[in-house]
Enzyme design. Structure first.
Site, PDB file in Angstrom:
ATOM      1  N   LYS A   1       0.831  -1.209   0.000  1.00 31.27           N
ATOM      2  CA  LYS A   1       0.000   0.000   0.000  1.00 31.27           C
ATOM      3  C   LYS A   1       0.862   1.253   0.000  1.00 31.27           C
ATOM      4  CE  LYS A   1      -3.434   2.867   0.804  1.00 31.27           C
ATOM      5  NZ  LYS A   1      -4.397   3.245  -0.248  1.00 31.27           N
TER       6      LYS A   1
ATOM      7  N   CYS B   1      -3.405   9.899   1.886  1.00 32.20           N
ATOM      8  CA  CYS B   1      -2.541   8.801   1.437  1.00 32.20           C
ATOM      9  C   CYS B   1      -1.239   9.274   0.798  1.00 32.20           C
ATOM     10  CB  CYS B   1      -3.310   7.903   0.477  1.00 32.20           C
ATOM     11  SG  CYS B   1      -4.626   6.964   1.274  1.00 32.20           S
TER      12      CYS B   1
END
Length: 432
Positions: free
Chosen positions: A216, A270
């Site tokens: 991720k 993110c």
């Protein structure tokens, strides 16, 4: 393990990822209990409405609540599976990750855990966080056996499965995108995969927790590096008096080149955060990732310099006007187009800086929010038409669809998204 084994799912954290995930599970006629400390969000959801902006979400929530497949509460309850989707910011001292929200979520659900439960962490996290969860839970529930790194089984299964969705397109991508699932043990991986297959049409790819965590972070760091290249090109073009939008358009005619568009920086929880998690874990091996992050973090200051120059030019054109009388308009506060998410937004940072240093009226146009956030108390939340009519300096920060249809305003313009300077006409690819 049959997917039907999970009759009741609890989602901890009902934000931009947690609520859509809860709604999707509920749409599959699974009983879902959403948990959030925000009483307003809980009450809003229980009324069949939503407290965030995400296309298609409200209809699914309304239907799920009406059919009694989804309800929200402030206190955890028993369930077969628990999904944790809470923030993982920095702790304010350098770039050390703040895992307090994850730990608080673990400690909140610990009293209601039962043998056979599955816990899945979805929050973007530094490598090793899933293992830390097992330790925190073991300390809170010494009567239960929790898995250890390396595959030892326990009474409770724990896995990591990060979200991989694009804000504004979450409801589709939650279903269509592949999922990476890393369990603390094979059984945990297989059970988590079975859980997600209740709605995921893409592949559920099984690995270990550490690899899933780094995957991720790697995805978002890759994108950050590419955006940094575009942002650095914009600085080079400014120095050399070259149109960066035309340059990128021409370079992208090469069959193996795909440069993104520059902007005011990089925002969102993110891409603006995840690369630092890798740097924190391996500081001596991450020179490129660190440099890209620094390039993107410095871009807002460059934009502010351009705005100051535009204000100076506007004052020269209006010798009878003082800075205190000069209206400046900023278009967009969200971290990307067509959403209401302000997290880590460079546009918001720029607006807040202007609010402190510009003595004149500050007009802010953000069609996706109802009220301005803190730090902008002296500014005005206005429409596009008002900004076009009243401002002498116009600053394009976020290319919302409404701005692309509104035409070019008169006055000094600072356009860092190419809306007024031809990027869209050139057909270049927009950065996410």
């Amino acid at each position: 393990m049959s997917p039907g084994f999970f009759k009741r799912v609890s989602v901890i954290g009902l934000g931009y990822i947690g609520l859509p995930t809860a709604a999707i599970f509920a749409s599959r006629e699974i009983e879902v209990v959403g948990v959030d400390i925000n009483r307003r969000a809980v009450d809003t959801i229980n009324s069949g409405k939503i407290h965030i902006v995400e296309p298609g979400l409200e209809a699914v929530v309304r239907s799920a609540v009406k059919r009694q497949h989804l309800r929200a509460t402030t206190e955890p309850e028993t369930a077969d599976a628990f999904l944790i989707a809470v923030p993982t910011p920095f702790n304010g001292t350098g770039f050390e990750p703040d895992l307090s929200y994850v730990r608080a979520a673990c400690e909140a659900i610990a009293p209601v855990l039962e043998k056979g439960n599955l816990i899945v962490l979805e929050s973007t996290s530094p490598v090793g966080t899933t293992e830390k969860m097992a330790h925190w839970l073991a300390a809170a529930r010494p009567d239960l056996v929790f898995p250890e790194h390396g595959g030892q089984q326990g009474d409770i299964d724990i896995a990591y499965c990060p979200e991989r969705v694009l804000p504004g397109n979450v409801m589709r991508e939650l279903v269509s995108n592949d999922r990476i699932i890393g369990g603390l043990g094979k059984r945990a991986s297989n059970r988590a995969s079975a859980l997600y297959k209740t709605f995921v049409q893409g592949d559920c790819i099984v690995t270990n927790a550490r690899t899933a965590e780094l995957a991720k972070l790697t995805e978002n760091s890759f994108r950050d590096v590419n955006i940094a290249f575009a942002n650095e090109l914009s600085l080079v073009c400014d120095r050399l008096d070259i149109d960066v939008w035309e340059l990128i358009h021409l370079a992208n005619r090469h069959p193996r080149v795909n440069i993104l568009q520059p902007g005011p920086g990089v925002g969102g929880h993110c891409i603006a955060v995840d690369p630092w998690f890798i740097v924190y874990s391996a500081p001596d091996e991450t020179r490129l990732i660190r440099t890209a992050r620094e390039v993107n973090d410095r871009k807002p200051e460059w934009v502010l310099e351009k705005i100051r120059a535009a204000i100076g030019a506007a004052l020269l054109a209006r010798p009878a006007t003082s800075a205190a009388q000069l209206p400046v308009a900023c278009y967009g506060l969200a971290f990307k187009p067509d959403i209401d998410d302000l997290r880590e937004s460079p546009a918001l940072e720029i607006a807040r800086r202007l609010a402190t240093e510009h003595p004149g009226p500050l007009l802010l146009v953000e069609p996706n929010i109802d009220a301005l956030p803190s730090g902008l108390e002296g500014a005005s939340h206005v429409t596009i038409e008002t900004a076009h009519r009243e401002a002498a300096v116009h600053v394009m920060l976020v290319d919302h669809r409404e701005f692309k249809r509104s035409g070019v305003p008169s006055g000094e313009c600072v356009d860092v998204r190419g809306v007024w300077t031809g990027a869209d006409a050139l057909g270049s690819q927009a950065a996410a």
